[in-house]
Structure formats: C-alpha cells, structure tokens
Design an enzyme around this catalytic site. Structure first.
Site, PDB file in Angstrom:
ATOM      1  N   TYR A  22       0.919  -1.385  -0.035  1.00  0.00           N
ATOM      2  CA  TYR A  22      -0.159   0.060   0.046  1.00  0.00           C
ATOM      3  C   TYR A  22       0.836   1.242  -0.111  1.00  0.00           C
ATOM      4  O   TYR A  22       0.340   2.296  -0.042  1.00  0.00           O
ATOM      5  CB  TYR A  22      -1.129  -0.182   1.282  1.00  0.00           C
ATOM      6  CG  TYR A  22      -1.927  -1.093   1.317  1.00  0.00           C
ATOM      7  CD1 TYR A  22      -2.818  -1.313   0.414  1.00  0.00           C
ATOM      8  CD2 TYR A  22      -1.687  -2.239   2.312  1.00  0.00           C
ATOM      9  CE1 TYR A  22      -3.729  -2.374   0.012  1.00  0.00           C
ATOM     10  CE2 TYR A  22      -2.381  -3.251   2.171  1.00  0.00           C
ATOM     11  CZ  TYR A  22      -3.719  -3.211   1.333  1.00  0.00           C
ATOM     12  OH  TYR A  22      -4.227  -4.461   1.214  1.00  0.00           O
ATOM     13  N   ASN A  73     -13.625   3.349  -0.935  1.00  0.00           N
ATOM     14  CA  ASN A  73     -12.517   2.092  -1.045  1.00  0.00           C
ATOM     15  C   ASN A  73     -12.906   1.499   0.282  1.00  0.00           C
ATOM     16  O   ASN A  73     -12.607   1.923   1.269  1.00  0.00           O
ATOM     17  CB  ASN A  73     -10.987   2.619  -0.809  1.00  0.00           C
ATOM     18  CG  ASN A  73     -10.101   1.456  -0.839  1.00  0.00           C
ATOM     19  OD1 ASN A  73     -10.579   0.235  -0.609  1.00  0.00           O
ATOM     20  ND2 ASN A  73      -8.740   1.715  -0.821  1.00  0.00           N
ATOM     21  N   HIS A  79     -15.096  -7.258   0.090  1.00  0.00           N
ATOM     22  CA  HIS A  79     -15.058  -8.513  -0.576  1.00  0.00           C
ATOM     23  C   HIS A  79     -16.329  -9.399   0.539  1.00  0.00           C
ATOM     24  O   HIS A  79     -16.590 -10.454   0.342  1.00  0.00           O
ATOM     25  CB  HIS A  79     -13.781  -9.280  -0.234  1.00  0.00           C
ATOM     26  CG  HIS A  79     -12.779  -8.407  -0.570  1.00  0.00           C
ATOM     27  ND1 HIS A  79     -12.569  -8.230  -2.135  1.00  0.00           N
ATOM     28  CD2 HIS A  79     -11.758  -8.033  -0.089  1.00  0.00           C
ATOM     29  CE1 HIS A  79     -11.514  -7.526  -2.170  1.00  0.00           C
ATOM     30  NE2 HIS A  79     -11.022  -7.355  -1.099  1.00  0.00           N
ATOM     31  N   ASP A  86     -25.881  -2.447  -0.571  1.00  0.00           N
ATOM     32  CA  ASP A  86     -27.390  -2.250  -0.474  1.00  0.00           C
ATOM     33  C   ASP A  86     -27.595  -0.758  -0.248  1.00  0.00           C
ATOM     34  O   ASP A  86     -28.505   0.028  -0.649  1.00  0.00           O
ATOM     35  CB  ASP A  86     -28.176  -2.768   0.635  1.00  0.00           C
ATOM     36  CG  ASP A  86     -28.478  -4.383   0.267  1.00  0.00           C
ATOM     37  OD1 ASP A  86     -28.313  -4.638  -1.239  1.00  0.00           O
ATOM     38  OD2 ASP A  86     -28.945  -5.252   1.102  1.00  0.00           O
ATOM     39  N   HIS A  99      -9.290   0.927  -5.488  1.00  0.00           N
ATOM     40  CA  HIS A  99      -8.437   0.274  -4.482  1.00  0.00           C
ATOM     41  C   HIS A  99      -6.890   0.627  -4.887  1.00  0.00           C
ATOM     42  O   HIS A  99      -6.452   0.638  -6.112  1.00  0.00           O
ATOM     43  CB  HIS A  99      -8.627  -1.465  -4.883  1.00  0.00           C
ATOM     44  CG  HIS A  99      -9.990  -1.904  -4.594  1.00  0.00           C
ATOM     45  ND1 HIS A  99     -10.389  -1.991  -3.351  1.00  0.00           N
ATOM     46  CD2 HIS A  99     -10.918  -1.911  -5.566  1.00  0.00           C
ATOM     47  CE1 HIS A  99     -11.737  -2.405  -3.423  1.00  0.00           C
ATOM     48  NE2 HIS A  99     -12.186  -2.365  -4.640  1.00  0.00           N
ATOM     49  N   ILE A 100      -6.160   0.625  -3.823  1.00  0.00           N
ATOM     50  CA  ILE A 100      -4.767   1.091  -4.094  1.00  0.00           C
ATOM     51  C   ILE A 100      -3.985   0.023  -4.674  1.00  0.00           C
ATOM     52  O   ILE A 100      -3.157   0.363  -5.574  1.00  0.00           O
ATOM     53  CB  ILE A 100      -4.275   1.358  -2.577  1.00  0.00           C
ATOM     54  CG1 ILE A 100      -4.731   2.491  -1.979  1.00  0.00           C
ATOM     55  CG2 ILE A 100      -2.917   1.723  -2.681  1.00  0.00           C
ATOM     56  CD1 ILE A 100      -4.583   3.005  -0.649  1.00  0.00           C
ATOM     57  N   SER A 101      -4.178  -1.278  -4.335  1.00  0.00           N
ATOM     58  CA  SER A 101      -3.388  -2.465  -4.835  1.00  0.00           C
ATOM     59  C   SER A 101      -4.249  -2.839  -5.914  1.00  0.00           C
ATOM     60  O   SER A 101      -5.221  -2.443  -6.336  1.00  0.00           O
ATOM     61  CB  SER A 101      -3.252  -3.428  -3.623  1.00  0.00           C
ATOM     62  OG  SER A 101      -4.683  -4.247  -3.344  1.00  0.00           O
ATOM     63  N   ARG A 110     -10.149 -11.876  -2.489  1.00  0.00           N
ATOM     64  CA  ARG A 110     -10.187 -10.600  -2.790  1.00  0.00           C
ATOM     65  C   ARG A 110     -10.783 -10.527  -4.179  1.00  0.00           C
ATOM     66  O   ARG A 110     -11.074  -9.377  -4.680  1.00  0.00           O
ATOM     67  CB  ARG A 110      -8.966  -9.901  -3.042  1.00  0.00           C
ATOM     68  CG  ARG A 110      -8.336  -9.748  -1.590  1.00  0.00           C
ATOM     69  CD  ARG A 110      -7.115  -8.977  -1.609  1.00  0.00           C
ATOM     70  NE  ARG A 110      -5.990  -9.241  -0.457  1.00  0.00           N
ATOM     71  CZ  ARG A 110      -6.125  -8.950   0.674  1.00  0.00           C
ATOM     72  NH1 ARG A 110      -7.033  -7.869   1.262  1.00  0.00           N
ATOM     73  NH2 ARG A 110      -5.208  -9.422   1.675  1.00  0.00           N
TER      74      ARG A 110
HETATM   75  C1  DQA Z   1      -7.764  -2.689  -0.513  1.00  0.00           C
HETATM   76  C2  DQA Z   1      -7.693  -3.898  -0.883  1.00  0.00           C
HETATM   77  C3  DQA Z   1      -8.590  -4.861  -0.205  1.00  0.00           C
HETATM   78  O1  DQA Z   1      -8.681  -6.263  -0.591  1.00  0.00           O
HETATM   79  C4  DQA Z   1      -7.975  -4.826   1.076  1.00  0.00           C
HETATM   80  O2  DQA Z   1      -8.561  -5.465   2.103  1.00  0.00           O
HETATM   81  C5  DQA Z   1      -7.753  -3.471   1.746  1.00  0.00           C
HETATM   82  C6  DQA Z   1      -7.462  -2.321   0.618  1.00  0.00           C
HETATM   83  C7  DQA Z   1      -7.036  -1.802  -1.536  1.00  0.00           C
HETATM   84  O3  DQA Z   1      -7.209  -0.666  -1.393  1.00  0.00           O
HETATM   85  O4  DQA Z   1      -6.021  -2.281  -2.274  1.00  0.00           O
HETATM   86  O5  DQA Z   1      -8.015  -3.244   2.899  1.00  0.00           O
HETATM   87  O6  DQA Z   1      -9.392  -2.137  -0.706  1.00  0.00           O
END
Ligand code: DQA
Length: 144
Positions: A22, A73, A79, A86, A99-101, A110
C-alpha cells in the site's frame, strides 16, 4: 459538485500496514493529496474513514441528496459487505470504487467485490492516484 470520499477498514493504517503493498504514505497524506487535487479540479470533497461497517453505511445514507458522487474504498468490506452495496443502491449516488493495490492479481478471497455490482467504474492498482482519477471521472460525468 460535491464528492464524498469514503475509506473503509484499515485504511487509517496507511504508511504502517504492508508498505510493500500500500506504500509508505499515510492516510493524512492521502487526504491532503485528494484535497489539493480536488481544489485544482474545482470540486468540493469531504473525506471520511471508518473501521466500522455500520458507520460506513451511515455515511452513505447521510450522503443522500447531499453529494453528487461517491468515491469508495471499502477495504476488506469490499469482499464481504452486502450492507454497503445495499446502502449505495438505496441512495443511488454515482459511485466509483477505488483500490490502492491491484486486487485482481491478489488472493482468491479478494476476487469478489459487492460494491462493483453498483459502482459505475472500478480503479485499482494505481495507488493514491486512483482516487484522483475517480474524482476526475465523476466531475467530468456530472458536468456533461
Ligand atoms: C484494498 C484491497 C482490499 O482487498 C484490502 O482488504 C484493503 C485495501 C486496496 O485499497 O487495495 O484493505 O481495498
């Protein structure tokens, strides 16, 4: 144009948690980067973060008729959380998931995103820049 940026569980730990995944920058760094970029794009942003699923649902519900767009995010709730999905459906506000990753290239658990079922767009693997891309996307869309 008003955008609500919601960060979910563990995103307050940016800079500390798994920096190889991250990055080394903190949640505070993220918020100031978002605010600076939003100012340049003449967009008003509010950034919120919570580790609690219910609190995130509250933020989404309160956004009804108050915000033109949501950038979210949800962290690991991505997940698991039908409740967040909802809530987004209930308020009907244009949403971009960030998502950062690069979640797609990570573990099997995931690979499901409930939020994706509502979000108009998903941006992943671009680090903090993904949030800026999401804001720019929403700003463009609303100004059409
Ligand atoms: C995340 C990816 C998710 O799988 C993980 O649980 C996170 C960060 C991301 O920003 O890449 O907490 O949302």
């Amino acid at each position: 144009m008003k955008i609500l940026v919601i960060n979910g569980v563990n995103l307050n730990m940016l800079g500390i948690r798994e920096p190889d995944v991250y990055g080394k920058n903190t949640y505070r760094d993220l918020v100031s980067y978002i605010k600076k970029s939003a100012k340049k794009a003449s967009v008003s942003v509010k950034c919120v973060q919570s580790n609690s699923e219910g609190k995130i649902v509250d933020y989404i519900q309160k956004a009804y008729r108050q915000f033109d767009g949501i950038v979210i995010n949800p962290g690991a709730y991505t997940h698991t959380s039908v409740a967040i999905l909802d809530a987004l459906k209930a308020v009907g506000i244009k949403t971009v998931e960030v998502h950062i990753s690069d979640v797609k290239s990570r573990e099997d658990f995931r690979q499901i995103s409930y939020v994706s079922k509502f979000a108009e767009k998903t941006i992943m693997g671009k680090g903090f820049d993904g949030y800026i891309e999401a804001i720019e996307y929403l700003a463009k869309d609303v100004n059409k």
